[in-house]
Motif scaffolding. Structure first.
Motif, mmCIF file in Angstrom:
data_model
loop_
_atom_site.group_PDB
_atom_site.id
_atom_site.type_symbol
_atom_site.label_atom_id
_atom_site.label_comp_id
_atom_site.label_asym_id
_atom_site.label_seq_id
_atom_site.Cartn_x
_atom_site.Cartn_y
_atom_site.Cartn_z
ATOM 1 N N THR A 164 79.473 15.680 25.570
ATOM 2 C CA THR A 164 78.425 15.363 24.602
ATOM 3 C C THR A 164 78.898 14.239 23.692
ATOM 4 O O THR A 164 79.911 14.383 22.998
ATOM 5 C CB THR A 164 78.071 16.596 23.762
ATOM 6 O OG1 THR A 164 77.692 17.672 24.631
ATOM 7 C CG2 THR A 164 76.942 16.292 22.791
ATOM 8 N N ASN A 196 76.365 19.582 31.425
ATOM 9 C CA ASN A 196 75.463 18.466 31.149
ATOM 10 C C ASN A 196 76.207 17.309 30.509
ATOM 11 O O ASN A 196 77.112 17.520 29.684
ATOM 12 C CB ASN A 196 74.332 18.904 30.225
ATOM 13 C CG ASN A 196 73.467 19.983 30.839
ATOM 14 O OD1 ASN A 196 73.068 19.885 31.990
ATOM 15 N ND2 ASN A 196 73.185 21.031 30.074
ATOM 16 N N SER A 198 75.455 14.157 28.010
ATOM 17 C CA SER A 198 74.402 13.686 27.115
ATOM 18 C C SER A 198 74.948 12.726 26.071
ATOM 19 O O SER A 198 76.085 12.857 25.603
ATOM 20 C CB SER A 198 73.710 14.864 26.422
ATOM 21 O OG SER A 198 74.621 15.588 25.608
ATOM 22 N N VAL A 226 71.442 13.009 30.406
ATOM 23 C CA VAL A 226 70.443 12.809 29.354
ATOM 24 C C VAL A 226 70.944 11.762 28.374
ATOM 25 O O VAL A 226 72.034 11.899 27.798
ATOM 26 C CB VAL A 226 70.150 14.129 28.604
ATOM 27 C CG1 VAL A 226 69.198 13.893 27.444
ATOM 28 C CG2 VAL A 226 69.584 15.170 29.553
#
Length: 381
Positions: A164, A196, A198, A226
């Motif tokens: 992140t 994920n 991001s 993302v």
């Protein structure tokens, strides 16, 4: 008979160490336990090895804006290394092994540096590290030097955890305006990642130099990509008007499968105050390049799964959703620009069975001298 103290020792350090002054000795969590670098604290070394190593089931936190890890002006320097093992170690997939509110600094002379590295230690085919990486809002990870990387998940390694980016990750080449060197990468995922990736609103991944890349996925991503912020690559920050400037590579390379789809954020409705996320490349390479890389096995399909986040369009779902801006432009004249390229191979086709939704801007531009014009391609499929 094992005492409680012995059992605790065998399980790994359960204690914590706080650093609130400058230390010039490299740190390892197998010795420190959970490591907190707080206000006034710093780890400052000049080593061709890590300043801080996570080699246990513990974590590292730079907990204040003035906390610092520095490993400058040294070839092969590493800011923080997360040691993957055959059995797996780390604080757990739902936790962050690195949480940075401060500064990780690998600037200065020399190259081949890495800000945060998740590396195979056994020499086997799949070492595992359990725990994510987070650069908090206001934090910085800065590096200078050809062939350097901001964050790396090494080959034959699996990272179980999210990456992140809420702060700033920047990279500069050793020599500004060199056309023969550079090759910096913001984030390189050579192994596999279960989590994920991001980039948050207001956050930035920016690399400069010939052939520089923002994000390169070579291994498989079992999660979503993302971008709510800015991923930009450029050949130089000081272009020469007469030309002969270095040109960047791709801002985003997707060279392997992404199970949870691709999202480049932007306003959901007309008039919304939501900023458009940016994927931008200043050079001849596609800004967003989806094509099988060297690691994907022959015969394996590169598959982009459906993006199903809260800001996805209403059903049916799409594999790629763009509400932001994807753009490409050369620095010099007569450089072809391509915003998005999707190209499979005879042995590894690209599968995007749910298609692409574009509610943003995809554009490329080129300038030309008085001779046959350069080309600009918004999409190449």
């Amino acid at each position: 008979m094992l005492t409680a103290a012995t059992v605790a020792l065998l399980a790994g350090p359960a204690f914590a160490t706080s650093i609130t002054t400058k230390t010039t000795t490299a740190q390892a969590t197998s010795t420190t336990g959970d490591l907190d670098i707080g206000s006034g604290g710093s780890v400052v070394v000049t080593l061709g090895s890590p300043a801080v190593t996570v080699d246990s089931n513990n974590s590292v936190k730079l907990s204040t804006s003035d906390a610092l890890i520095s490993n400058k002006a040294t070839a092969s320097a590493i800011g923080i290394e997360l040691k993957a093992t055959a059995a797996g170690q780390g604080p757990g997939a739902g936790n962050f092994a690195v949480d940075n509110y401060g500064t990780i600094d690998l600037t200065g002379a020399n190259g081949s540096k890495t800000g945060i590295a998740v590396l195979n230690t056994s020499g086997g085919t799949n070492d595992i590290f359990n725990g994510g990486i987070k650069l908090e809002a206001g934090s910085t990870l800065n590096l200078t030097g050809d062939n350097s990387m901001g964050i790396e998940v090494g080959s034959n390694t699996t990272l179980n955890g999210d990456v992140t980016i809420l702060g700033s990750l920047t990279g500069q080449p050793t020599t500004i305006n060199s056309t023969s060197s550079g090759s910096l990468t913001g984030i390189y995922i050579a192994g596999n990642m279960n989590g994920n990736f991001s980039v948050g609103t207001g956050a930035a991944v920016e690399t400069t130099g010939s052939g520089s890349v923002g994000f390169n996925l070579a291994g498989a991503l079992n999660g979503s990509f993302v971008n709510n912020g800015n991923i930009t690559v450029t050949g130089t920050s000081s272009a020469k008007p007469a030309g002969g400037n270095p040109e960047a590579g791709s801002a985003v390379i997707i060279g392997n499968s992404v199970s949870g789809g691709i999202y480049n954020a932007g306003p959901l409705t007309p008039g919304s105050a939501t900023a458009r996320a940016t994927i931008a490349a200043y050079g001849p390479s596609p800004a967003l390049n989806i094509t099988p890389g060297s690691i994907i096995a022959s015969g394996t399909h590169l598959t982009i799964g459906a993006y199903t986040g809260a800001d996805a369009p209403a059903a049916p779902n799409y594999d790629m959703v763009n509400r932001g801006t994807i753009s490409a432009q050369g620095i010099d004249a007569d450089i072809n620009g391509t915003a998005v390229s999707i190209a499979g191979t005879a042995t590894s086709p690209v599968d995007m069975l749910q298609g692409i939704f574009n509610g943003g801007q995809i554009h490329a531009s080129a300038t030309t001298e008085p001779k046959p014009p350069a080309g600009a391609y918004a999409g190449a499929f």
